[in-house]
Write an enzyme that holds these catalytic residues in place. Structure first.
Site, PDB file in Angstrom:
ATOM      1  N   ARG A 180      19.829 -18.434 -10.655  1.00  0.00           N
ATOM      2  CA  ARG A 180      19.605 -17.092 -11.190  1.00  0.00           C
ATOM      3  C   ARG A 180      20.615 -16.067 -10.671  1.00  0.00           C
ATOM      4  O   ARG A 180      20.690 -14.952 -11.161  1.00  0.00           O
ATOM      5  CB  ARG A 180      18.153 -16.653 -10.878  1.00  0.00           C
ATOM      6  N   GLN A 213      20.798 -32.170   2.263  1.00  0.00           N
ATOM      7  CA  GLN A 213      19.870 -32.613   1.226  1.00  0.00           C
ATOM      8  C   GLN A 213      20.753 -32.921   0.007  1.00  0.00           C
ATOM      9  O   GLN A 213      21.223 -32.000  -0.660  1.00  0.00           O
ATOM     10  CB  GLN A 213      18.863 -31.496   0.908  1.00  0.00           C
TER      11      GLN A 213
HETATM   12  C1  UD1 Z   1       9.635 -20.225  -2.982  1.00  0.00           C
HETATM   13  C2  UD1 Z   1       8.179 -20.694  -2.864  1.00  0.00           C
HETATM   14  C3  UD1 Z   1       7.274 -19.561  -3.335  1.00  0.00           C
HETATM   15  C4  UD1 Z   1       7.512 -18.332  -2.503  1.00  0.00           C
HETATM   16  C5  UD1 Z   1       8.988 -17.940  -2.503  1.00  0.00           C
HETATM   17  C6  UD1 Z   1       9.234 -16.886  -1.446  1.00  0.00           C
HETATM   18  C7  UD1 Z   1       8.163 -23.111  -3.240  1.00  0.00           C
HETATM   19  C8  UD1 Z   1       7.853 -24.193  -4.189  1.00  0.00           C
HETATM   20  N1  UD1 Z   1       7.990 -21.872  -3.673  1.00  0.00           N
HETATM   21  O1  UD1 Z   1       9.886 -19.980  -4.347  1.00  0.00           O
HETATM   22  O2  UD1 Z   1       5.913 -19.959  -3.227  1.00  0.00           O
HETATM   23  O3  UD1 Z   1       6.735 -17.261  -2.980  1.00  0.00           O
HETATM   24  O4  UD1 Z   1       9.825 -19.069  -2.169  1.00  0.00           O
HETATM   25  O5  UD1 Z   1      10.532 -16.379  -1.485  1.00  0.00           O
HETATM   26  O6  UD1 Z   1       8.520 -23.383  -2.111  1.00  0.00           O
HETATM   27  N2  UD1 Z   1      15.802 -24.984  -1.434  1.00  0.00           N
HETATM   28  C9  UD1 Z   1      16.331 -26.106  -0.823  1.00  0.00           C
HETATM   29  N3  UD1 Z   1      16.246 -27.294  -1.477  1.00  0.00           N
HETATM   30  C10 UD1 Z   1      15.645 -27.433  -2.677  1.00  0.00           C
HETATM   31  C11 UD1 Z   1      15.100 -26.270  -3.289  1.00  0.00           C
HETATM   32  C12 UD1 Z   1      15.188 -25.073  -2.644  1.00  0.00           C
HETATM   33  O7  UD1 Z   1      16.884 -26.033   0.273  1.00  0.00           O
HETATM   34  O8  UD1 Z   1      15.612 -28.562  -3.177  1.00  0.00           O
HETATM   35  C13 UD1 Z   1      15.923 -23.685  -0.747  1.00  0.00           C
HETATM   36  C14 UD1 Z   1      16.636 -22.630  -1.540  1.00  0.00           C
HETATM   37  O9  UD1 Z   1      18.035 -22.641  -1.259  1.00  0.00           O
HETATM   38  C15 UD1 Z   1      15.981 -21.349  -1.062  1.00  0.00           C
HETATM   39  C16 UD1 Z   1      14.597 -21.776  -0.642  1.00  0.00           C
HETATM   40  O10 UD1 Z   1      14.632 -23.186  -0.517  1.00  0.00           O
HETATM   41  O11 UD1 Z   1      16.679 -20.811   0.044  1.00  0.00           O
HETATM   42  C17 UD1 Z   1      13.525 -21.375  -1.669  1.00  0.00           C
HETATM   43  O12 UD1 Z   1      13.865 -21.939  -2.918  1.00  0.00           O
HETATM   44  P1  UD1 Z   1      13.738 -21.139  -4.257  1.00  0.00           P
HETATM   45  O13 UD1 Z   1      14.127 -22.038  -5.359  1.00  0.00           O
HETATM   46  O14 UD1 Z   1      14.424 -19.837  -4.144  1.00  0.00           O
HETATM   47  O15 UD1 Z   1      12.158 -20.941  -4.302  1.00  0.00           O
HETATM   48  P2  UD1 Z   1      11.343 -19.769  -4.997  1.00  0.00           P
HETATM   49  O16 UD1 Z   1      11.220 -20.037  -6.440  1.00  0.00           O
HETATM   50  O17 UD1 Z   1      11.858 -18.455  -4.585  1.00  0.00           O
HETATM   51 CA    CA Z   2      13.625 -17.811  -3.478  1.00  0.00          CA
END
Ligand code: UD1
Ligand code: CA
Length: 474
Positions: A22, A84
């Site tokens: 995004r 990862q």
């Molecule tokens: C996530 C939470 C949500 C919370 C929000 C708070 C989950 C499923 N959801 O949503 O409940 O309200 O954060 O900000 O956890 N990342 C990885 N590996 C992956 C996917 C993501 O390292 O495979 C990292 C991303 O880089 C990021 C963080 O995890 O820094 C959160 O991921 P993101 O996709 O932004 O989750 P949200 O949709 O914001």
């Molecule tokens: Ca996030």
């Protein structure tokens, strides 16, 4: 790592592997800067300051770049990046740390690389609440006026935790909940790594959600606690450029508060753009639209007028930098005046009391004590002594198309306006260069150098010219 060092020990995992679709950016999301530092840097610094005995940033998208940043910025700190390979979700991301944390008996703090405003205070509060409640799994929550985009925290009829549901999976009724999951958790290591392998990807996004460990823990009768934090700004998440601007504004306010607490006057803190780490001395006045970046140090009693940008520079006490100046890797010893509209490039060094005026560019040059370059000049690759006056429009011709050459001007010399100093060249102490000269050879100390075509006056020429041209001539 096997066993935590004592009851208070904790390790931190930082989720930083996502692409950040995004953001619509080439840059991995966690490397987007907030007040001059990548988001992941703020989060790692927080974990270290809070006392984590080990920090594991999970990297994936743009792993090399993220790793370089984390490793570079925290030399000597107990930081180990974990890769990862495929970004299968936040739960999967934490699971990639298992080889490092398997058998770890301490608490595992989980932070998100895209939630950069977290503070050591918040972490300390969360850890204390977790311990006071007897451990298990504790989720940090906040109440948001607009919870759009966040996972919602579900509670049962008596207010006990019932689970977390992502917005995309939520029912319309669940979307009405304003208590959100901040993406910050603490869990007992063994419980966390017992639950994570059970997380499935059967949801709207086909991802392994970390948030599902809440429901799994509840199903197994493991203790789950919600820790409500009362400052929603501290846990703002960044998923888009608009979020980034919001977070930047909060951090900017914090930085401004720090500068003002240190005795600086900010005419309009909301319009003062200072990177974290910049220092400003007391009684310095900063006007709106000033940007201070990188490793900049500003002394006491300075005035920085509107539209000034200073990067990686040292500005000594009592300096005035007037409107519209750009300083990069420059050094001002103090009591200087610069600008308006001056450009000090890398290696510009103004000794005490030296003045550089409007539309002057200085690069790799020392301007000695009390010397003046007041108007429309270029001084590059030069050494200018003390109490030298450099007249308007003086140019050091330092570049012959292939090489750079030096200009040396001795103490007390006077360089007339519109002089070109063709380097390499030396003007001795106390010498005078006549205005409009092109100086190609050294000038001995105390000498006058003049190199220009002698002036010729042609008496009565204008009248003769007008007569020839007729009545239209002016
Ligand atoms: C996530 C939470 C949500 C919370 C929000 C708070 C989950 C499923 N959801 O949503 O409940 O309200 O954060 O900000 O956890 N990342 C990885 N590996 C992956 C996917 C993501 O390292 O495979 C990292 C991303 O880089 C990021 C963080 O995890 O820094 C959160 O991921 P993101 O996709 O932004 O989750 P949200 O949709 O914001
Ligand atoms: Ca996030």
């Amino acid at each position: 790592m096997t066993v935590g060092d004592g009851p208070g020990a904790f390790a931190a995992v930082i989720l930083a592997a996502g692409k950040g679709t995004r953001m619509r950016s080439e840059l991995p999301k966690v490397l987007h800067a907030v007040c001059g530092r990548p988001m992941v840097h703020h989060v790692a610094a927080c974990a270290i300051q809070a006392g984590a005995e080990h920090v594991y940033p999970v990297v994936g998208h743009g792993a090399e770049r993220v790793m370089a940043h984390v490793a570079e910025r925290f030399p000597g700190a107990p930081v180990t990046t974990v890769v990862q390979e495929e970004q299968l979700g936040t739960g999967h991301a934490v699971l990639t740390c298992r080889p490092h944390l398997e058998g770890y008996e301490g608490s595992v703090l989980i932070l998100s690389g895209d939630v950069p405003l977290v503070t050591p205070d918040l972490v300390a509060g969360l850890l204390a609440a977790h311990r006071a409640a007897g451990g298990g799994l504790t989720v940090l929550t906040v109440e948001l006026a607009d919870p759009t985009g966040y996972g919602r925290v579900l509670r049962d009829s008596v207010g006990e935790p019932a689970g977390i549901v992502e917005e995309k999976d939520a029912t319309p009724a669940q979307r009405q909940v304003h208590e959100i999951n901040a993406g910050i958790y603490v869990a007992d290591g063994p419980l966390l790594f017992a639950l994570l392998p059970k997380v499935s990807s059967g949801n709207a996004q086909g991802e392994y959600y970390l948030t599902d460990v809440v429901g799994l823990a509840l199903a197994e009768g493991a203790p789950v606690h919600l820790y409500r934090w009362d400052d929603p700004e501290a846990v703002l998440g960044v998923n888009s450029r608009a979020d980034l601007a919001r977070v930047e504004a909060v951090m900017r306010r914090r930085v401004a508060a720090g500068l003002m607490a240190g005795g600086a006057t900010l005419i309009d803190p909301e319009r003062t753009y200072v990177d974290l780490g910049v220092t400003v001395g007391p009684d310095t006045v900063i006007h709106p639209g000033v940007t201070l970046q990188g490793a900049t140090v500003i002394g006491a009693g300075c005035t920085l007028y509107p539209g000034v940008r200073i990067t990686d520079s040292r500005v000594g006490d009592g300096a005035t930098v007037k409107d519209g100046c750009l300083l990069t890797e420059a050094r001002l010893d103090g009591d200087n005046s610069v600008g308006p509209n001056a450009h000090l490039r890398p290696g510009a060094h103004l000794m005490r009391g030296a003045r550089v005026g409007n539309f002057v560019e200085v690069k790799a040059a020392v301007i000695g004590e009390g010397s003046k370059v007041n108007h429309l000049s270029y001084v590059g690759d030069a050494e200018v002594g003390a109490h030298v006056n450099i007249g308007a429009g003086t140019i050091t011709c330092n570049y012959d198309g292939t090489h750079k050459h030096r200009t040396v001007i001795g103490d007390g010399a006077f360089i007339g306006s519109d002089t070109q100093l063709v380097a390499p060249v030396t003007v001795g102490p106390g010498a005078v260069v006549a205005a409009g000269s092109t100086i190609t050879g050294d000038v001995p100390g105390g000498a006058l150098a003049i190199s220009r075509t002698a002036q010729r006056n042609v008496e009565g020429w204008v009248a003769r010219w007008k007569a020839k041209k007729g009545p239209k001539a002016h």
